[in-house]
Design a protein around this motif. Structure first.
Motif, PDB file in Angstrom:
ATOM      1  N   MET A   1     -29.982   9.151  32.341  1.00  0.00           N
ATOM      2  CA  MET A   1     -28.655   9.441  31.803  1.00  0.00           C
ATOM      3  C   MET A   1     -27.591   8.773  32.671  1.00  0.00           C
ATOM      4  O   MET A   1     -27.706   8.704  33.889  1.00  0.00           O
ATOM      5  CB  MET A   1     -28.444  10.956  31.810  1.00  0.00           C
ATOM      6  N   ALA A   2     -26.575   8.276  32.030  1.00  0.00           N
ATOM      7  CA  ALA A   2     -25.518   7.592  32.768  1.00  0.00           C
ATOM      8  C   ALA A   2     -24.767   8.566  33.665  1.00  0.00           C
ATOM      9  O   ALA A   2     -24.667   9.751  33.365  1.00  0.00           O
ATOM     10  CB  ALA A   2     -24.540   6.956  31.794  1.00  0.00           C
ATOM     11  N   THR A   3     -24.296   8.063  34.772  1.00  0.00           N
ATOM     12  CA  THR A   3     -23.516   8.884  35.685  1.00  0.00           C
ATOM     13  C   THR A   3     -22.091   8.997  35.166  1.00  0.00           C
ATOM     14  O   THR A   3     -21.484   8.017  34.757  1.00  0.00           O
ATOM     15  CB  THR A   3     -23.470   8.226  37.072  1.00  0.00           C
ATOM     16  N   ALA A   4     -21.579  10.202  35.185  1.00  0.00           N
ATOM     17  CA  ALA A   4     -20.208  10.400  34.697  1.00  0.00           C
ATOM     18  C   ALA A   4     -19.214   9.762  35.650  1.00  0.00           C
ATOM     19  O   ALA A   4     -19.381   9.808  36.862  1.00  0.00           O
ATOM     20  CB  ALA A   4     -19.914  11.882  34.565  1.00  0.00           C
ATOM     21  N   HIS A   5     -18.174   9.144  35.079  1.00  0.00           N
ATOM     22  CA  HIS A   5     -17.070   8.656  35.906  1.00  0.00           C
ATOM     23  C   HIS A   5     -16.197   9.850  36.237  1.00  0.00           C
ATOM     24  O   HIS A   5     -15.683  10.515  35.349  1.00  0.00           O
ATOM     25  CB  HIS A   5     -16.253   7.618  35.128  1.00  0.00           C
ATOM     26  N   THR A  24     -21.946  -1.197  34.484  1.00  0.00           N
ATOM     27  CA  THR A  24     -21.314  -0.121  33.717  1.00  0.00           C
ATOM     28  C   THR A  24     -19.813  -0.395  33.590  1.00  0.00           C
ATOM     29  O   THR A  24     -19.188  -0.960  34.493  1.00  0.00           O
ATOM     30  CB  THR A  24     -21.505   1.255  34.384  1.00  0.00           C
ATOM     31  N   SER A  26     -16.239   1.622  32.272  1.00  0.00           N
ATOM     32  CA  SER A  26     -15.648   2.885  31.846  1.00  0.00           C
ATOM     33  C   SER A  26     -15.047   2.776  30.442  1.00  0.00           C
ATOM     34  O   SER A  26     -14.443   1.766  30.078  1.00  0.00           O
ATOM     35  CB  SER A  26     -14.542   3.283  32.827  1.00  0.00           C
ATOM     36  N   SER A 385     -15.500   7.515  21.329  1.00  0.00           N
ATOM     37  CA  SER A 385     -15.311   7.324  22.771  1.00  0.00           C
ATOM     38  C   SER A 385     -13.999   7.905  23.272  1.00  0.00           C
ATOM     39  O   SER A 385     -13.656   7.752  24.436  1.00  0.00           O
ATOM     40  CB  SER A 385     -15.341   5.820  23.099  1.00  0.00           C
ATOM     41  N   ARG A 392     -15.858  10.503  30.043  1.00  0.00           N
ATOM     42  CA  ARG A 392     -16.448  10.622  31.390  1.00  0.00           C
ATOM     43  C   ARG A 392     -17.665   9.713  31.573  1.00  0.00           C
ATOM     44  O   ARG A 392     -18.144   9.541  32.693  1.00  0.00           O
ATOM     45  CB  ARG A 392     -16.886  12.067  31.637  1.00  0.00           C
ATOM     46  N   PHE A 393     -18.157   9.171  30.475  1.00  0.00           N
ATOM     47  CA  PHE A 393     -19.426   8.440  30.553  1.00  0.00           C
ATOM     48  C   PHE A 393     -19.210   6.961  30.229  1.00  0.00           C
ATOM     49  O   PHE A 393     -18.631   6.632  29.197  1.00  0.00           O
ATOM     50  CB  PHE A 393     -20.441   9.062  29.578  1.00  0.00           C
ATOM     51  N   ASN A 396     -22.977   0.994  28.794  1.00  0.00           N
ATOM     52  CA  ASN A 396     -24.056   0.306  29.512  1.00  0.00           C
ATOM     53  C   ASN A 396     -24.046  -1.193  29.190  1.00  0.00           C
ATOM     54  O   ASN A 396     -24.176  -1.587  28.021  1.00  0.00           O
ATOM     55  CB  ASN A 396     -25.410   0.915  29.092  1.00  0.00           C
TER      56      ASN A 396
END
Ligand code: FES
Ligand code: FE
Length: 470
Positions: A1-5, A24, A26, A385, A392-393, A396
Motif C-alpha cells: 500500500m502506498a505511504t500517505a503523504h 510517487t 502527490s 482524487s 493523502r495518497f 504511482n
C-alpha cells in the motif's frame, strides 16, 4: 500500500510532492488551488506555448483568438504581413477586445469605451482624444501587450511572455526531430500543411496535466480502447489506426527530461508494408504515393512511426492518422479547455481531405470514440482524487524504474533524447517521470539561468542521444 503523504504545502509544491526517487507524485499537484495558481506564474508565464498555425492567419487582417495559460490572446497578421500575438484585454479597463473566435478585421475596437487597436496591436483610436484627454494621452504606450518572443516553426506559431526564455529552437532541443513529423508534409517534400475544418474546443473536467502526461507516453492504457480496437475504427478499417505499421516494430519511449518533452515512437524494418486504406482507392493510392516519396525524402528516418507526443507543458499531438494538435488550456485546478486542430497537406486531393475529416472527428475530440474513452478515465480519476482522504495518497509512477530495457540497435540512426526499448516490457513511465521532473524544476526555479540546465553541463538527460538505450 502506498505511504500517505502527511504534509500539505500551503506555499506551493514542496520537493517531495514530485518524488522521482520513490516514483510517487502527490495528488495535490492535480487538485490544489494554490499549486494551480503557482503554475500560472511559474509555468505558463515562462514556457513557450503553442498558439496556432500560420494557415489560420494567411491574409493581412486575419486573426485567431487563442490562449496562453488562462489568458486570451490574439494571433493576428498585420497589414504588413507580420504575425503578432498580443493580450486580448483592453489597455483602458481590461475589456476583452475581441470576442470572436477568428475572422478578418482592419481594426480591433473595444466594445466598452471604444479604444481601437490596429492589427499590430498598437492603439490607434481613442474617442474624445482631443476633448477628454486634451491630446495628452501617449498612444504609443497603451497598445495591447505583445508577447516577449514569437516563433514560426514550420508553420506552427509559438510564443512566450518571458524575454529571458531561450529561443524556441533551444527550448525544443533535439525534440524538433520528432516534431517535424507532425509539421512536414506527409511525403516529406517540404510542401504546405494547413489546418482544415474548425478548431474543436470543449471543456474536460479534470486537471490539464492528465491529458499532457497521457500523450507523452502512456502506452499502458490500451485496455481503455479495447472497443475501438474491436470495431476497427482506423482508416484502414482493420484496427484503431495504422496499427499494422507498428507490427513487428521496435517500441521506443523517448524522453527529454531536461526539457520536459516526450514521445512514443516505433522503429520499423525498412521493408515494412504500409497499410492499405481499404475504403477508398484514391485515399489508398495517395498514401501509397506519399509513403514512397517519404522514404526517398527521409531516407532511414522514414522507418520511424511516430506516435502520441507532448511538447512541454501543454501541447500534445498525434503526427499520423489522425494528425492533430491539441492544447490543454488550464481553466481551474479541476478543469481545462481542450482545443484540437487537424492538419492536412494543402495539396491533398479533395477526396482524401473528406475521408480524413470524417475519420478525424470520429476518432478525436468530444465526439471521437477514442478520446471519449480517455476522457472517462481522466474525469473520474480527477474526481476521485479530490477528497481529503484520497489526497493523502500519492499516485504511482514506478513502472520501469531502474530498467532501461534491452539494448537498442538503431542501425545508425542518431536519434535524439533518452531512448528506451520497451518492446518486451510493453510499457514504462520514463516519459511521464521526465515530464514531472521538468514540471518540478519550473515550479521551483527562480529564473531561466537555473532552468536552462543543458547550458551548464549538469542536465539530467541528454538531447543528443547516440542511439543507445539510456
Ligand atoms: Fe476598452 Fe475602456 S475598456 S475602451
Ligand atoms: Fe488514449
Amino acid at each position: 500500500m502506498a505511504t500517505a503523504h502527511k504534509s500539505r504545502s500551503k506555499n506551493g509544491p514542496s520537493n517531495n510532492m514530485v518524488n522521482l526517487d520513490s516514483g510517487t507524485i502527490s495528488r495535490e499537484i492535480f487538485v490544489s488551488p494554490e499549486i494551480y495558481a503557482q503554475e500560472q506564474e511559474q509555468l505558463f508565464a515562462r514556457a513557450w506555448l503553442f498558439i496556432g498555425h500560420e494557415s489560420q492567419v494567411s491574409k493581412p487582417g486575419d486573426f485567431f483568438v487563442s490562449s496562453m495559460g488562462e489568458e486570451s490572446v490574439i494571433l493576428c497578421r498585420d497589414r504588413q504581413g507580420e504575425v503578432h500575438v498580443f493580450l486580448n484585454s483592453c489597455a483602458h479597463r481590461g475589456m476583452k477586445v475581441c470576442r470572436y473566435d477568428e475572422g478578418n478585421t482592419p481594426v480591433f475596437s473595444c466594445p466598452y469605451h471604444g479604444w481601437s487597436y490596429a492589427t499590430d496591436g498598437k492603439l490607434v483610436g481613442v474617442p474624445y482624444f482631443k476633448d477628454a484627454y486634451q491630446e495628452k494621452l501617449d498612444k504609443s504606450k497603451w497598445g495591447l501587450p505583445e508577447v516577449a518572443q514569437i516563433c514560426n516553426y514550420k508553420g506552427a506559431i509559438w510564443a512566450t511572455w518571458d524575454k529571458h526564455a531561450p529561443s524556441f529552437k533551444e527550448y525544443m532541443g533535439g525534440f524538433l526531430t520528432y516534431l517535424d513529423f507532425l509539421l512536414d508534409t506527409w511525403d516529406g517534400a517540404g510542401g504546405e500543411v494547413e489546418v482544415f475544418g474548425g478548431v474543436e474546443k470543449w471543456v474536460i473536467p479534470c486537471n490539464w496535466k492528465f491529458p499532457a502526461e497521457n500523450f507523452i507516453g502512456d502506452r499502458y492504457h490500451n485496455i481503455s480502447h479495447r472497443s475501438v480496437d474491436m470495431v476497427g475504427q482506423g482508416p484502414s478499417g482493420s484496427g484503431r489506426r495504422d496499427m499494422q505499421e507498428r507490427e513487428g516494430a521496435t517500441a521506443l519511449d523517448i524522453s527529454f527530461p531536461e526539457r520536459g518533452h516526450g514521445t512514443i515512437t516505433f522503429l520499423r524494418a525498412d521493408d515494412k508494408v504500409i497499410p492499405a486504406y481499404q475504403h477508398s482507392k484514391i485515399v489508398s493510392e495517395y498514401f501509397a504515393h506519399c509513403e514512397a516519396e517519404r522514404r526517398k525524402n527521409y531516407g532511414q528516418w522514414a522507418r520511424l512511426v511516430p506516435g502520441p507526443s507532448t511538447v512541454f507543458p501543454n501541447m500534445s499531438y498525434l503526427p499520423r492518422q489522425p494528425r492533430t494538435i491539441s492544447a490543454w488550456h488550464p481553466r481551474s485546478p479541476d478543469s481545462h479547455e481542450a482545443w484540437r486542430w487537424f492538419l492536412i497537406d494543402k495539396n491533398a486531393p479533395a477526396e482524401v481531405k473528406e475521408f480524413l475529416r470524417h475519420y478525424y472527428i470520429s476518432y478525436s475530440g468530444p465526439a471521437g470514440l477514442t478520446e471519449q474513452d480517455d476522457m472517462e478515465n481522466w474525469n473520474y480519476a480527477h474526481n476521485a482524487s479530490q477528497g481529503v482522504i484520497a489526497r493523502r495518497f500519492p499516485y504511482n509512477y514506478q513502472m520501469g524504474m531502474g530498467f532501461d530495457g534491452p539494448p537498442l540497435d538503431t542501425d545508425g540512426l542518431d536519434m535524439p533524447g533518452k531512448i528506451r526499448n520497451v518492446t518486451t516490457a510493453k510499457a514504462a513511465e520514463h516519459n511521464q517521470r521526465g515530464f514531472y521532473q521538468r514540471w518540478s524544476e519550473f515550479m521551483n526555479a527562480g529564473d531561466w539561468d537555473t532552468l536552462a540546465t543543458w547550458r551548464n553541463g549538469h542536465a539530467n538527460g541528454t538531447n543528443t542521444g547516440n542511439g543507445k538505450a539510456l
